[in-house]
Motif scaffolding. Structure first.
Motif, PDB file in Angstrom:
ATOM      1  N   ASP A 135       0.749  -0.962   0.052  1.00  0.00           N
ATOM      2  CA  ASP A 135      -0.036  -0.058  -0.136  1.00  0.00           C
ATOM      3  C   ASP A 135       0.990   1.253  -0.175  1.00  0.00           C
ATOM      4  O   ASP A 135       1.572   1.608   1.190  1.00  0.00           O
ATOM      5  CB  ASP A 135      -1.114   0.048   1.160  1.00  0.00           C
ATOM      6  CG  ASP A 135      -2.034   0.892   1.263  1.00  0.00           C
ATOM      7  OD1 ASP A 135      -2.248   1.576   0.222  1.00  0.00           O
ATOM      8  OD2 ASP A 135      -2.613   1.197   2.136  1.00  0.00           O
ATOM      9  N   ILE A 136       1.111   1.902  -1.077  1.00  0.00           N
ATOM     10  CA  ILE A 136       1.905   2.770  -1.341  1.00  0.00           C
ATOM     11  C   ILE A 136       1.409   4.365  -1.250  1.00  0.00           C
ATOM     12  O   ILE A 136       0.295   4.207  -1.815  1.00  0.00           O
ATOM     13  CB  ILE A 136       2.928   2.786  -2.629  1.00  0.00           C
ATOM     14  CG1 ILE A 136       3.293   1.548  -2.969  1.00  0.00           C
ATOM     15  CG2 ILE A 136       3.712   4.096  -2.994  1.00  0.00           C
ATOM     16  CD1 ILE A 136       4.440   1.049  -2.088  1.00  0.00           C
ATOM     17  N   ASP A 137       1.841   5.201  -0.374  1.00  0.00           N
ATOM     18  CA  ASP A 137       1.111   6.354  -0.138  1.00  0.00           C
ATOM     19  C   ASP A 137       1.610   7.564  -0.761  1.00  0.00           C
ATOM     20  O   ASP A 137       2.705   7.438  -1.337  1.00  0.00           O
ATOM     21  CB  ASP A 137       1.125   6.745   1.461  1.00  0.00           C
ATOM     22  CG  ASP A 137       0.627   5.794   2.268  1.00  0.00           C
ATOM     23  OD1 ASP A 137      -0.779   5.385   2.042  1.00  0.00           O
ATOM     24  OD2 ASP A 137       0.856   5.501   3.368  1.00  0.00           O
ATOM     25  N   ASP A 138       0.988   8.607  -0.989  1.00  0.00           N
ATOM     26  CA  ASP A 138       1.491   9.621  -1.575  1.00  0.00           C
ATOM     27  C   ASP A 138       2.380  10.416  -0.576  1.00  0.00           C
ATOM     28  O   ASP A 138       2.513  10.066   0.426  1.00  0.00           O
ATOM     29  CB  ASP A 138       0.259  10.823  -1.555  1.00  0.00           C
ATOM     30  CG  ASP A 138      -0.820  10.331  -2.968  1.00  0.00           C
ATOM     31  OD1 ASP A 138      -0.403   9.680  -3.704  1.00  0.00           O
ATOM     32  OD2 ASP A 138      -2.056  10.547  -2.855  1.00  0.00           O
ATOM     33  N   ASN A 139       3.427  11.116  -1.173  1.00  0.00           N
ATOM     34  CA  ASN A 139       4.358  11.922  -0.555  1.00  0.00           C
ATOM     35  C   ASN A 139       4.467  13.497  -0.781  1.00  0.00           C
ATOM     36  O   ASN A 139       4.952  13.680  -1.634  1.00  0.00           O
ATOM     37  CB  ASN A 139       5.643  11.349  -0.933  1.00  0.00           C
ATOM     38  CG  ASN A 139       6.837  11.853  -0.059  1.00  0.00           C
ATOM     39  OD1 ASN A 139       6.667  12.500   0.836  1.00  0.00           O
ATOM     40  ND2 ASN A 139       8.020  11.002  -0.090  1.00  0.00           N
TER      41      ASN A 139
ATOM     42  N   PRO B 111      -2.792   0.678  -8.028  1.00  0.00           N
ATOM     43  CA  PRO B 111      -1.569   0.979  -8.755  1.00  0.00           C
ATOM     44  C   PRO B 111      -1.770   2.106  -9.575  1.00  0.00           C
ATOM     45  O   PRO B 111      -2.637   2.313 -10.295  1.00  0.00           O
ATOM     46  CB  PRO B 111      -0.999  -0.220  -9.649  1.00  0.00           C
ATOM     47  CG  PRO B 111      -2.387  -0.866  -9.717  1.00  0.00           C
ATOM     48  CD  PRO B 111      -3.220  -0.732  -8.654  1.00  0.00           C
ATOM     49  N   THR B 112      -0.678   3.001  -9.608  1.00  0.00           N
ATOM     50  CA  THR B 112      -0.652   4.334 -10.395  1.00  0.00           C
ATOM     51  C   THR B 112       0.615   4.344 -11.084  1.00  0.00           C
ATOM     52  O   THR B 112       1.625   3.607 -10.460  1.00  0.00           O
ATOM     53  CB  THR B 112      -1.071   5.542  -9.662  1.00  0.00           C
ATOM     54  OG1 THR B 112       0.172   5.878  -8.666  1.00  0.00           O
ATOM     55  CG2 THR B 112      -2.309   5.610  -9.013  1.00  0.00           C
ATOM     56  N   ALA B 113       0.859   4.973 -12.100  1.00  0.00           N
ATOM     57  CA  ALA B 113       2.311   5.268 -12.637  1.00  0.00           C
ATOM     58  C   ALA B 113       3.368   5.544 -11.713  1.00  0.00           C
ATOM     59  O   ALA B 113       4.283   4.986 -11.449  1.00  0.00           O
ATOM     60  CB  ALA B 113       2.294   6.134 -13.872  1.00  0.00           C
ATOM     61  N   GLU B 114       2.867   6.592 -10.906  1.00  0.00           N
ATOM     62  CA  GLU B 114       3.890   7.162  -9.885  1.00  0.00           C
ATOM     63  C   GLU B 114       4.206   5.972  -8.800  1.00  0.00           C
ATOM     64  O   GLU B 114       5.412   5.882  -8.351  1.00  0.00           O
ATOM     65  CB  GLU B 114       3.293   8.113  -9.048  1.00  0.00           C
ATOM     66  CG  GLU B 114       3.033   9.508  -9.869  1.00  0.00           C
ATOM     67  CD  GLU B 114       1.971   9.505 -10.908  1.00  0.00           C
ATOM     68  OE1 GLU B 114       1.900  10.560 -11.635  1.00  0.00           O
ATOM     69  OE2 GLU B 114       1.357   8.468 -10.951  1.00  0.00           O
ATOM     70  N   LYS B 115       3.234   5.278  -8.468  1.00  0.00           N
ATOM     71  CA  LYS B 115       3.547   4.334  -7.436  1.00  0.00           C
ATOM     72  C   LYS B 115       4.355   2.808  -7.964  1.00  0.00           C
ATOM     73  O   LYS B 115       5.328   2.435  -7.420  1.00  0.00           O
ATOM     74  CB  LYS B 115       2.170   3.531  -6.840  1.00  0.00           C
ATOM     75  CG  LYS B 115       1.279   4.560  -5.950  1.00  0.00           C
ATOM     76  CD  LYS B 115       0.053   3.856  -5.608  1.00  0.00           C
ATOM     77  CE  LYS B 115      -0.699   4.898  -4.835  1.00  0.00           C
ATOM     78  NZ  LYS B 115      -2.249   4.178  -4.230  1.00  0.00           N
ATOM     79  N   ILE B 116       4.222   2.578  -9.076  1.00  0.00           N
ATOM     80  CA  ILE B 116       4.851   1.269  -9.760  1.00  0.00           C
ATOM     81  C   ILE B 116       6.190   1.792 -10.203  1.00  0.00           C
ATOM     82  O   ILE B 116       7.198   1.145  -9.889  1.00  0.00           O
ATOM     83  CB  ILE B 116       3.902   1.073 -11.340  1.00  0.00           C
ATOM     84  CG1 ILE B 116       2.855   0.494 -10.825  1.00  0.00           C
ATOM     85  CG2 ILE B 116       4.863   0.139 -12.002  1.00  0.00           C
ATOM     86  CD1 ILE B 116       1.789   0.525 -12.084  1.00  0.00           C
TER      87      ILE B 116
END
Length: 298
Positions: free
Chosen positions: A142-146, A260-265
């Motif tokens: 679970d990758i968060d925004d930053n 998934p989004t491009a940024e997370k991947i």
């Protein structure tokens, strides 16, 4: 492969079926007691939707039989042919109920599992995640925004180098992304960003040429980590195998990220241990959304 799939056999022995029939009848009785007969779906409370779904076919059959009985003249007698037909029909209904019981039990198990909270693997370090990706083991991140990162392009990033790499290898990108059903623009965005910002003024190309670089272009992929991937060896110094391997890895990463989004991947592509989107991820996402490799080369 998912650890959340139902992988244990269903126990449909005779005792189990009898218990499920009894339970189903209790569900039907509870709905009739609460809403009257016939049970109307529009009158249901939200808490009873799931229960009604599992017995609605039985309720519909009961209602149909009830009105059929009401329409018959009372006191009428059935001949032997009618009784034989009714016996066959009753047997058919019992067979249907048995199948419906098994389906209801399966549905109940699925619902129980789907309501369990998902377990994320964000506590794992980069090496552990890389090993799971390499070996096709299930990984859930679970990758968060930053908000601390903005993806600003560094002064040394060179658009021409990034765009030229994508144009040079465009046919190979299209070949492997079509083969493995991966977004070709995602692969292009990563290749563009890796080459635009990882050129080291030609030093990377020289290191690749003489065979001393730890990571190899055109995808800037590290052979010591990824060359043996999911049971197959890839020569990362071969551009075709480099791009094929990268395409498979990108797909595996995408399948391992929640929403998934491009940024997370691209973040996990660049640094597998991250739990928040990195500056590299934001830059790659910008390249993806704006297709920067299509801009004119000066």
């Amino acid at each position: 492969m998912s650890k959340y799939d139902i992988n244990e056999p269903l126990n449909v022995w005779e005792d189990g079926l009898n218990n499920s029939r009894k339970r189903k009848q209790e569900w039907i009785d509870s709905l009739i007691e609460k809403y009257g007969f016939p049970v109307r779906e529009e009158n249901l409370l939200k808490e009873d939707f799931a229960l009604h779904d599992m017995v609605k076919d039985d309720l519909a059959k009961m209602e149909k039989d009830y009105y059929a009985y009401q329409s018959q003249p009372h006191g009428s007698s059935l001949d032997d042919g009618d009784m034989e037909k009714n016996a066959d029909k009753l047997k058919e209904q019992k067979d249907i109920i048995s199948k419906t019981d098994a389906d209801a039990e399966l549905l109940e198990r699925i619902r129980e599992k789907s309501n369990k909270p998902k377990k994320y693997d964000n506590n794992l370090n980069a090496k552990q995640r890389e090993e799971m990706l390499r070996n096709n083991q299930e990984l859930l991140l679970d990758i968060d925004d930053n908000p601390k990162e903005n993806g600003e392009w560094k002064w040394w990033c060179n658009h021409n180098i990034g765009a030229e790499a994508v144009r040079k290898y465009n046919n190979l990108i299209e070949k492997y992304t079509q083969r493995y059903n991966v977004d070709s623009n995602l692969v292009k965005a990563i290749m563009y960003t890796e080459n635009a910002c990882g050129h080291y003024y030609g030093g990377n190309a020289i290191a690749d040429y003489i065979g001393i670089s730890k990571s190899q272009m055109p995808m800037n992929i590290r052979s010591n980590i990824w060359s043996n991937f999911q049971g197959k060896h890839y020569d990362t110094r071969n551009p075709a195998q480099n791009i094929e391997l990268a395409t498979l890895l990108i797909k595996q990463i995408s399948n391992s990220i929640v929403n998934p989004t491009a940024e997370k991947i691209i973040t996990i592509w660049n640094s597998a241990g991250k739990n928040k989107i990195s500056s590299f991820g934001y830059r790659g996402g910008m390249a993806y959304r704006n297709k920067l490799w299509l801009r004119e080369i000066k």
